[in-house]
Design a protein around this motif. Structure first.
Motif, PDB file in Angstrom:
ATOM      1  N   UNK A 133     -13.547  -8.768  -1.510  1.00 41.92           N
ATOM      2  CA  UNK A 133     -12.453  -7.801  -1.650  1.00 41.92           C
ATOM      3  C   UNK A 133     -12.448  -6.801  -0.498  1.00 41.92           C
ATOM      4  N   UNK A 134     -13.637  -6.335  -0.083  1.00 37.30           N
ATOM      5  CA  UNK A 134     -13.707  -5.387   1.031  1.00 37.30           C
ATOM      6  C   UNK A 134     -13.219  -6.009   2.329  1.00 37.30           C
ATOM      7  N   UNK A 135     -13.581  -7.270   2.542  1.00 34.68           N
ATOM      8  CA  UNK A 135     -13.137  -7.955   3.766  1.00 34.68           C
ATOM      9  C   UNK A 135     -11.620  -8.113   3.775  1.00 34.68           C
ATOM     10  N   UNK A 136     -11.073  -8.544   2.638  1.00 32.31           N
ATOM     11  CA  UNK A 136      -9.630  -8.760   2.568  1.00 32.31           C
ATOM     12  C   UNK A 136      -8.875  -7.440   2.708  1.00 32.31           C
ATOM     13  N   UNK A 137      -9.358  -6.385   2.048  1.00 33.95           N
ATOM     14  CA  UNK A 137      -8.711  -5.077   2.177  1.00 33.95           C
ATOM     15  C   UNK A 137      -8.747  -4.580   3.619  1.00 33.95           C
ATOM     16  N   UNK A 138      -9.863  -4.816   4.300  1.00 31.47           N
ATOM     17  CA  UNK A 138      -9.960  -4.408   5.697  1.00 31.47           C
ATOM     18  C   UNK A 138      -8.944  -5.154   6.553  1.00 31.47           C
ATOM     19  N   UNK A 139      -8.755  -6.449   6.278  1.00 25.07           N
ATOM     20  CA  UNK A 139      -7.783  -7.229   7.044  1.00 25.07           C
ATOM     21  C   UNK A 139      -6.361  -6.769   6.750  1.00 25.07           C
ATOM     22  N   UNK A 140      -6.063  -6.492   5.496  1.00 30.97           N
ATOM     23  CA  UNK A 140      -4.728  -5.990   5.149  1.00 30.97           C
ATOM     24  C   UNK A 140      -4.486  -4.638   5.809  1.00 30.97           C
ATOM     25  N   UNK A 141      -5.520  -3.788   5.832  1.00 28.62           N
ATOM     26  CA  UNK A 141      -5.384  -2.501   6.503  1.00 28.62           C
ATOM     27  C   UNK A 141      -5.105  -2.650   7.984  1.00 28.62           C
ATOM     28  N   UNK A 142      -5.707  -3.664   8.629  1.00 21.80           N
ATOM     29  CA  UNK A 142      -5.433  -3.909  10.040  1.00 21.80           C
ATOM     30  C   UNK A 142      -3.978  -4.300  10.260  1.00 21.80           C
ATOM     31  N   UNK A 143      -3.437  -5.112   9.365  1.00 23.74           N
ATOM     32  CA  UNK A 143      -2.029  -5.487   9.494  1.00 23.74           C
ATOM     33  C   UNK A 143      -1.126  -4.269   9.321  1.00 23.74           C
ATOM     34  N   UNK A 144      -1.487  -3.388   8.388  1.00 21.31           N
ATOM     35  CA  UNK A 144      -0.708  -2.158   8.215  1.00 21.31           C
ATOM     36  C   UNK A 144      -0.742  -1.306   9.480  1.00 21.31           C
ATOM     37  N   UNK A 145      -1.936  -1.203  10.088  1.00 22.01           N
ATOM     38  CA  UNK A 145      -2.055  -0.441  11.322  1.00 22.01           C
ATOM     39  C   UNK A 145      -1.286  -1.099  12.457  1.00 22.01           C
ATOM     40  N   UNK A 146      -1.265  -2.433  12.479  1.00 17.66           N
ATOM     41  CA  UNK A 146      -0.514  -3.130  13.520  1.00 17.66           C
ATOM     42  C   UNK A 146       0.983  -2.861  13.391  1.00 17.66           C
ATOM     43  N   UNK A 233       2.665  -7.540 -11.474  1.00 15.70           N
ATOM     44  CA  UNK A 233       3.082  -6.384 -10.684  1.00 15.70           C
ATOM     45  C   UNK A 233       1.949  -5.368 -10.583  1.00 15.70           C
ATOM     46  N   UNK A 234       1.248  -5.169 -11.670  1.00 12.03           N
ATOM     47  CA  UNK A 234       0.152  -4.208 -11.678  1.00 12.03           C
ATOM     48  C   UNK A 234      -0.977  -4.654 -10.749  1.00 12.03           C
ATOM     49  N   UNK A 235      -1.338  -5.958 -10.787  1.00 11.47           N
ATOM     50  CA  UNK A 235      -2.400  -6.462  -9.918  1.00 11.47           C
ATOM     51  C   UNK A 235      -2.007  -6.340  -8.445  1.00 11.47           C
ATOM     52  N   UNK A 236      -0.753  -6.643  -8.119  1.00 13.92           N
ATOM     53  CA  UNK A 236      -0.291  -6.518  -6.728  1.00 13.92           C
ATOM     54  C   UNK A 236      -0.306  -5.062  -6.285  1.00 13.92           C
ATOM     55  N   UNK A 237       0.113  -4.170  -7.182  1.00  8.13           N
ATOM     56  CA  UNK A 237       0.106  -2.744  -6.850  1.00  8.13           C
ATOM     57  C   UNK A 237      -1.307  -2.251  -6.584  1.00  8.13           C
ATOM     58  N   UNK A 238      -2.277  -2.684  -7.383  1.00  9.07           N
ATOM     59  CA  UNK A 238      -3.666  -2.270  -7.189  1.00  9.07           C
ATOM     60  C   UNK A 238      -4.172  -2.737  -5.829  1.00  9.07           C
ATOM     61  N   UNK A 239      -3.888  -3.986  -5.476  1.00  7.65           N
ATOM     62  CA  UNK A 239      -4.429  -4.550  -4.237  1.00  7.65           C
ATOM     63  C   UNK A 239      -3.878  -3.832  -3.002  1.00  7.65           C
ATOM     64  N   UNK A 240      -2.552  -3.788  -2.887  1.00  9.49           N
ATOM     65  CA  UNK A 240      -1.961  -3.177  -1.696  1.00  9.49           C
ATOM     66  C   UNK A 240      -2.120  -1.651  -1.714  1.00  9.49           C
ATOM     67  N   UNK A 242      -4.738  -0.039  -2.849  1.00  8.72           N
ATOM     68  CA  UNK A 242      -6.093   0.234  -2.391  1.00  8.72           C
ATOM     69  C   UNK A 242      -6.163   0.219  -0.865  1.00  8.72           C
ATOM     70  N   UNK A 243      -5.503  -0.771  -0.257  1.00  4.07           N
ATOM     71  CA  UNK A 243      -5.520  -0.856   1.205  1.00  4.07           C
ATOM     72  C   UNK A 243      -4.850   0.365   1.830  1.00  4.07           C
ATOM     73  N   UNK A 244      -3.735   0.804   1.240  1.00  3.45           N
ATOM     74  CA  UNK A 244      -3.044   1.975   1.794  1.00  3.45           C
ATOM     75  C   UNK A 244      -3.857   3.248   1.606  1.00  3.45           C
ATOM     76  N   UNK A 245      -4.410   3.446   0.415  1.00  3.53           N
ATOM     77  CA  UNK A 245      -5.195   4.651   0.166  1.00  3.53           C
ATOM     78  C   UNK A 245      -6.467   4.663   0.999  1.00  3.53           C
ATOM     79  N   UNK A 246      -7.014   3.471   1.314  1.00  6.84           N
ATOM     80  CA  UNK A 246      -8.184   3.408   2.182  1.00  6.84           C
ATOM     81  C   UNK A 246      -7.868   3.975   3.557  1.00  6.84           C
TER      82      UNK A 246
END
Length: 299
Positions: A133-146, A233-240, A242-246
């Motif tokens: 989960x940490x690896x995937x969140x980090x990758x999603x965060x990189x896409x957000x930054x990109x 919807x709740x699971x998707x909201x939690x995942x994305x 978390x990446x944004x709040x990180x």
């Protein structure tokens, strides 16, 4: 001759600020919640005595057995308000949401495995799932930054104002994220759960920060019929979310580190230090790379 005071180590100063912050928070919670809890206890004892008087066939032991049955029914996700019961917590959708709360370390506590095999599987599932989960969140965060970086480059080419455009894009990113992961979910939870706006926004932050008290949990009321898409919807909201709040927490940490670096330098050497940083940035003075996103700590 100028008098110089001994410089306080930054780690000691930071520790004192941390302890003071925690103690002040504890004092505030004590004042806000302590009297209310005492009132709640008094009301519960009055209701207990009223039940025993109103139903003389129930003694103290019978009331205790009834309370245990109600607690067990609540843990199983069963409704006792009518002559029906739901299928409990361990549906596929609620089980998938539980798996998401395990790997994200939210851990509401409203649902947990009770079988030996389920508990053992949960341990190994978390051992693999939390790092994944940490690896995937980090990758999603990189896409957000990109995406944010591409927007900054576009605005810079149009306005020729680098610093202003970056502050503007970051502000827009924060505001849009707050609307998408806090304001909109707050309205959805208020409508589907019957919470107040304050309770809904409180649940949003407690969830996305992985604190997970469990006092408010969505998709958890056995007396409500939720839509089929609600759990997804709740699971998707939690995942994305978390990446944004990180990302927000990462920028907050960077700001605190800058303040700490500034405070531990003597006043006379601040300007010299800033010039040195611009020429030879060291490991302790470099700005965190934009693509390196810190995830919330495992709680």
């Amino acid at each position: 001759m100028q008098c110089r005071f001994p410089r306080v180590p930054s780690i000691l100063l930071l520790g004192l600020v941390y302890m003071a912050y925690v103690l002040i928070g504890g004092a505030v919670f004590w004042k806000l919640e302590g009297d209310v809890v005492q009132q709640d206890v008094s009301q519960i004892l009055e209701k207990k005595a009223k039940i025993l008087r109103g139903y003389p066939c129930i003694d103290q032991d019978g009331l205790g057995a009834l309370a245990e049955m109600i607690i067990s029914a609540s843990k199983a996700g069963l409704s006792l308000k009518g002559n029906f019961t739901r299928d409990g917590f361990w549906k596929f959708t609620s089980s998938a949401v539980f798996a998401a709360t395990v790997v994200t370390t939210i851990g509401y506590g409203n649902i947990s495995p009770s079988t030996t095999y389920g508990q053992i599987f949960c341990v190994f599932f978390a051992l693999i799932g939390i790092p994944l989960n940490l690896v995937v969140l980090n990758r999603v965060g990189k896409y957000m930054l990109a995406i944010e970086g591409s927007a900054c480059d576009f605005v810079e080419r149009k306005t020729n104002r680098k610093k202003c455009s970056r502050y503007l894009i970051r502000l827009v990113s924060y505001l849009s994220g707050a609307g998408l992961f806090f304001i909109l979910p707050m309205m959805v939870f208020k409508y589907n759960e019957g919470w107040t706006y304050a309770q809904a926004i409180y649940f949003c932050f407690i969830t996305l920060s992985t604190i997970g008290f469990g006092d408010y949990v969505a998709d958890n009321n056995p007396d409500k019929v939720y839509p089929q898409w609600y759990s997804f919807l709740m699971a998707s909201w939690i995942f994305f979310g978390l990446a944004w709040l990180a990302r927000v927490i990462n920028h907050s940490i960077d700001t605190l580190e800058r303040i700490n670096t500034h405070l531990k330098l003597p006043r006379s050497s601040v300007n010299d230090s800033q010039e040195t940083q611009s020429e030879n940035p060291g490991p302790g003075n470099q700005e965190l790379p934009e693509e390196e996103v810190k995830v919330p700590p495992v709680i």
